[in-house]
Design an enzyme around this catalytic site. Structure first.
Site, PDB file in Angstrom:
ATOM      1  CE  LYS A  27      -0.823  16.199 -13.214  1.00 29.20           C
ATOM      2  NZ  LYS A  27      -1.467  17.128 -14.166  1.00 29.20           N
ATOM      3  CG  ASN A  28       2.114  18.772 -15.090  1.00 24.62           C
ATOM      4  OD1 ASN A  28       1.068  18.121 -15.216  1.00 24.62           O
ATOM      5  ND2 ASN A  28       2.201  19.835 -14.305  1.00 24.62           N
ATOM      6  NE  ARG A  81      -3.956  24.989 -20.026  1.00 26.75           N
ATOM      7  CZ  ARG A  81      -4.337  26.005 -20.768  1.00 26.75           C
ATOM      8  NH1 ARG A  81      -5.606  26.148 -21.088  1.00 26.75           N
ATOM      9  NH2 ARG A  81      -3.472  26.886 -21.206  1.00 26.75           N
ATOM     10  CB  CYS A 135      -7.450  22.097 -12.663  1.00 26.01           C
ATOM     11  SG  CYS A 135      -6.790  20.633 -11.871  1.00 26.01           S
ATOM     12  NE  ARG A 182      -5.009  25.803 -16.570  1.00 21.02           N
ATOM     13  CZ  ARG A 182      -4.526  24.643 -16.099  1.00 21.02           C
ATOM     14  NH1 ARG A 182      -5.292  23.829 -15.448  1.00 21.02           N
ATOM     15  NH2 ARG A 182      -3.277  24.332 -16.303  1.00 21.02           N
ATOM     16  N   PRO A 183      -6.734  30.312 -20.980  1.00 27.97           N
ATOM     17  CG  PRO A 183      -6.200  32.521 -21.495  1.00 27.97           C
ATOM     18  CD  PRO A 183      -6.363  31.577 -20.346  1.00 27.97           C
ATOM     19  CB  VAL A 184      -5.142  27.815 -25.932  1.00 27.25           C
ATOM     20  CG1 VAL A 184      -5.267  26.738 -24.865  1.00 27.25           C
ATOM     21  CG2 VAL A 184      -6.440  27.945 -26.709  1.00 27.25           C
ATOM     22  CG  LEU A 189       0.180  33.325 -24.589  1.00 23.25           C
ATOM     23  CD1 LEU A 189       0.870  33.108 -23.237  1.00 23.25           C
ATOM     24  CD2 LEU A 189       0.701  34.613 -25.231  1.00 23.25           C
ATOM     25  CG  ASP A 192       0.916  22.695 -10.414  1.00 22.45           C
ATOM     26  OD1 ASP A 192      -0.069  23.441 -10.494  1.00 22.45           O
ATOM     27  OD2 ASP A 192       1.364  22.054 -11.391  1.00 22.45           O
ATOM     28  CB  VAL A 240       0.748  31.059 -11.822  1.00 22.83           C
ATOM     29  CG1 VAL A 240       0.702  30.279 -13.132  1.00 22.83           C
ATOM     30  CG2 VAL A 240       2.194  31.308 -11.400  1.00 22.83           C
ATOM     31  NE  ARG A 252      -6.929  16.088 -13.954  1.00 21.03           N
ATOM     32  CZ  ARG A 252      -6.443  17.301 -13.717  1.00 21.03           C
ATOM     33  NH1 ARG A 252      -7.014  18.093 -12.865  1.00 21.03           N
ATOM     34  NH2 ARG A 252      -5.376  17.727 -14.353  1.00 21.03           N
TER      35      ARG A 252
HETATM   36  C1  UD1 Z   1       1.150  23.805 -16.723  1.00 15.66           C
HETATM   37  C2  UD1 Z   1       0.943  22.632 -15.802  1.00 15.66           C
HETATM   38  C3  UD1 Z   1       0.184  23.047 -14.569  1.00 15.66           C
HETATM   39  C4  UD1 Z   1       0.888  24.221 -13.887  1.00 15.66           C
HETATM   40  C5  UD1 Z   1       1.142  25.348 -14.882  1.00 15.66           C
HETATM   41  C6  UD1 Z   1       1.979  26.475 -14.303  1.00 15.66           C
HETATM   42  C7  UD1 Z   1       0.812  20.799 -17.375  1.00 15.66           C
HETATM   43  C8  UD1 Z   1      -0.020  19.736 -17.981  1.00 15.66           C
HETATM   44  N1  UD1 Z   1       0.194  21.612 -16.524  1.00 15.66           N
HETATM   45  O1  UD1 Z   1      -0.152  24.237 -17.110  1.00 15.66           O
HETATM   46  O2  UD1 Z   1       0.129  21.932 -13.673  1.00 15.66           O
HETATM   47  O3  UD1 Z   1       0.074  24.709 -12.845  1.00 15.66           O
HETATM   48  O4  UD1 Z   1       1.853  24.835 -16.022  1.00 15.66           O
HETATM   49  O5  UD1 Z   1       3.179  25.995 -13.806  1.00 15.66           O
HETATM   50  O6  UD1 Z   1       1.990  20.884 -17.633  1.00 15.66           O
HETATM   51  N2  UD1 Z   1      -2.112  31.573 -20.219  1.00 15.66           N
HETATM   52  C9  UD1 Z   1      -2.672  32.499 -21.048  1.00 15.66           C
HETATM   53  N3  UD1 Z   1      -2.706  32.231 -22.397  1.00 15.66           N
HETATM   54  C10 UD1 Z   1      -2.188  31.091 -22.927  1.00 15.66           C
HETATM   55  C11 UD1 Z   1      -1.607  30.157 -22.065  1.00 15.66           C
HETATM   56  C12 UD1 Z   1      -1.575  30.427 -20.712  1.00 15.66           C
HETATM   57  O7  UD1 Z   1      -3.153  33.538 -20.611  1.00 15.66           O
HETATM   58  O8  UD1 Z   1      -2.248  30.912 -24.154  1.00 15.66           O
HETATM   59  C13 UD1 Z   1      -2.105  31.842 -18.768  1.00 15.66           C
HETATM   60  C14 UD1 Z   1      -2.935  30.821 -18.005  1.00 15.66           C
HETATM   61  O9  UD1 Z   1      -4.300  31.158 -18.017  1.00 15.66           O
HETATM   62  C15 UD1 Z   1      -2.331  30.912 -16.633  1.00 15.66           C
HETATM   63  C16 UD1 Z   1      -0.854  31.198 -16.921  1.00 15.66           C
HETATM   64  O10 UD1 Z   1      -0.802  31.666 -18.261  1.00 15.66           O
HETATM   65  O11 UD1 Z   1      -2.886  31.987 -15.917  1.00 15.66           O
HETATM   66  C17 UD1 Z   1       0.043  29.987 -16.781  1.00 15.66           C
HETATM   67  O12 UD1 Z   1      -0.387  28.988 -17.674  1.00 15.66           O
HETATM   68  P1  UD1 Z   1       0.603  27.943 -18.341  1.00 15.66           P
HETATM   69  O13 UD1 Z   1       1.990  28.207 -17.913  1.00 15.66           O
HETATM   70  O14 UD1 Z   1       0.310  27.885 -19.785  1.00 15.66           O
HETATM   71  O15 UD1 Z   1       0.112  26.597 -17.643  1.00 15.66           O
HETATM   72  P2  UD1 Z   1      -0.315  25.246 -18.338  1.00 15.66           P
HETATM   73  O16 UD1 Z   1       0.642  24.890 -19.403  1.00 15.66           O
HETATM   74  O17 UD1 Z   1      -1.763  25.261 -18.652  1.00 15.66           O
END
Ligand code: UD1
Length: 466
Positions: free
Chosen positions: A42-43, A112, A136, A141-143, A145, A329, A351, A421
């Protein structure tokens, strides 16, 4: 609350649409036997679909699971002007026309991963407007980065009423290669920036990059379209921008989390089953922990895993970490197994914050788990007992379902919009190895007769699922 079904103008992808308020009833105590097939990841599929935006020709992508999240991602691409045709597990994505730079809020807020189109949109059009994402309920889960990385590549970014507006200044609208250090090896940020850099001018290096197999899959897909990417799967990824990408035919890797979920189901129900296809390297941390708990895990025919139960389940500790650490996961599913271990185990989630909400539901099934900060102390019990439970997120839902397979009596799983999902044909795959479970409308949940393997047929199940 049920998710609102997504309808697409061209209905290229058949999203699973639940009957309103359906539940899965699970009768535990039946051992499983046979083989469970694993769908495409899926991812990987989600981000590769986003990556198809980079190409102005038609890409064929195979091994795409039929999931609600994939339907949502397809709808995002269609809303941006691409045309998507689905034939079985294969999608043809025609990226010759990208007519919009704004992703629709109603979909991005539910998925997301659809935020990740910001990278390819910027690279292709020089402008992108994407609402802040949903997904989820596992923490903030900020963005930031993603945003900071795009700024390093030359984008101007600002927020306006919940929408991220990004554009590349100058007539050419081209991002410029840069050195980017990620404070955390975020999977999504690595993917966003890798995609953005494929069409940038010059060289980009992403340091402290995520090493997840899905990142490598995306890099391989981009390379198949002509991108120049080195180092995917290590902590430093180098991308040399090219002027354009061309059509390709690409197959997604097997889903390591789906495979892991079914392997844990085998261990939980003390059953011998095989699961595949898988890339065993992608499952290394989980396989190692399954062995520690007493299961025998063997590779068969190069890409199937056979799991056989030990005499008892041995307690062990896990800590979730970025790849190649134990995957977040798989945390909930593995906790389900530890509830039946002899002895005490500690599960630490590093995580995501707020990803231990399933503990309360396991305790409703007779587990003995206490949460302390980011950790859960699991005292093994002899037996779980079926109960009504609700999954707080996708993986928690799957974990509660497989716990139900090992529990005495009936477990009723609520909140199926999470499960749908991310697990293709969940009930059918489990029923085919002997599990007793069925999806029923909520109104019929209590009155439904207990199914046996011979009374629950796939056609009944399919009609219940539709
Ligand atoms: C992806 C996976 C998700 C998995 C996760 C970790 C997809 C669609 N989803 O989610 O299933 O659980 O990887 O293996 O591929 N973070 C920040 N700032 C940012 C981005 C992330 O603080 O800009 C934090 C998040 O809040 C979280 C951690 O980093 O605590 C890991 O997030 P990230 O690795 O980005 O996971 P996703 O890409 O959202």
């Amino acid at each position: 609350m049920e998710a609102t079904p997504i309808t697409t103008p061209r209905s290229s992808t058949q999203s699973i649409q639940n009957p309103p308020e359906s539940v899965i009833e699970i009768w535990g105590g039946t051992p499983l036997s046979g083989h469970i097939p694993v769908s495409g990841a899926k991812n990987s599929a989600l981000v590769v679909l986003g990556g198809a935006l980079l190409c102005s020709q038609t890409c064929r992508i195979r091994n795409i699971p039929d999931l609600m999240d994939i339907g949502r991602m397809t709808s995002v691409l269609e809303a941006l002007g691409l045309s998507v045709d689905r034939n079985g597990d294969t999608l043809d994505i025609d990226g010759s026309h990208v007519s919009h730079s704004k992703a629709p809020y109603d979909i991005v807020s539910k998925l997301r991963a659809s935020f990740f189109v910001i990278g390819p949109l910027l690279a292709r059009l020089g402008v992108a407007r994407v609402p802040l994402p949903g997904g989820c309920a596992i923490g903030a889960r900020p963005v930031e980065l993603h945003i900071r990385g795009l700024q390093a590549l030359g984008a101007h970014v600002h927020m306006d009423h919940g929408v991220v507006h990004a554009y590349v200044p100058g007539a050419r609208g081209k991002l410029k290669g840069a050195k980017i250090y990620l404070d955390y090896p975020s999977v999504g940020a690595t993917e966003t920036l890798m995609m953005a850099a494929t069409l940038a001018e010059g060289e980009t290096v992403i340091e402290n990059a995520a090493k997840e197999p899905e990142v490598v899959d995306l890099a391989n897909f981009c390379r198949a379209m002509g991108a120049k990417i080195r180092g995917a799967g290590t902590s430093a990824i180098t991308i040399t921008g090219v002027p354009s990408l061309y059509a390709t035919d690409y197959s997604i890797i097997p889903d390591r989390i789906e495979a892991g979920t079914y392997l844990v189901a085998g261990a939980l129900t003390r059953s011998e089953i095989t699961v595949g296809p898988v890339d065993p390297d992608h499952l290394a941390p989980l396989l190692s922990k399954l062995r520690e708990t007493g299961s025998t895990v063997e590779l068969e025919d190069g890409n199937n895993i056979r799991i056989s139960p030990g005499e008892r389940v041995v307690a062990t500790d896990i800590q979730t970490l970025p790849y190649p650490g134990f995957p977040t996961d798989m945390q909930a599913q593995f906790m389900a197994l530890l509830t039946l271990a002899e002895g005490n185990s500690m599960v630490t989630e590093t995580v995501f914050e707020n990803r231990l909400q399933h503990v309360a539901e396991f305790n409703r099934m007779g587990a003995d788990i206490k949460v302390k900060g980011d950790s859960a102390i699991v005292r093994g019990v002899a037996q779980l007992s079926g109960a009504p439970v609700t999954g707080s997120d996708l993986r928690a839902s799957a974990a509660l379902a497989i716990a139900g397979l090992a529990a005495t009596g009936k477990t009723t799983l609520y909140g199926l919009h999470h499960l749908d999902r991310g697990y293709e044909k969940f009930e059918e795959k489990l029923r085919n190895v002997g599990a007793r479970l069925q999806r029923v409308p909520l109104s019929e949940a209590d009155s439904a007769a207990q199914p046996t393997p011979s009374t629950v047929t796939d056609s009944q199940a399919v009609s219940a699922a539709n």
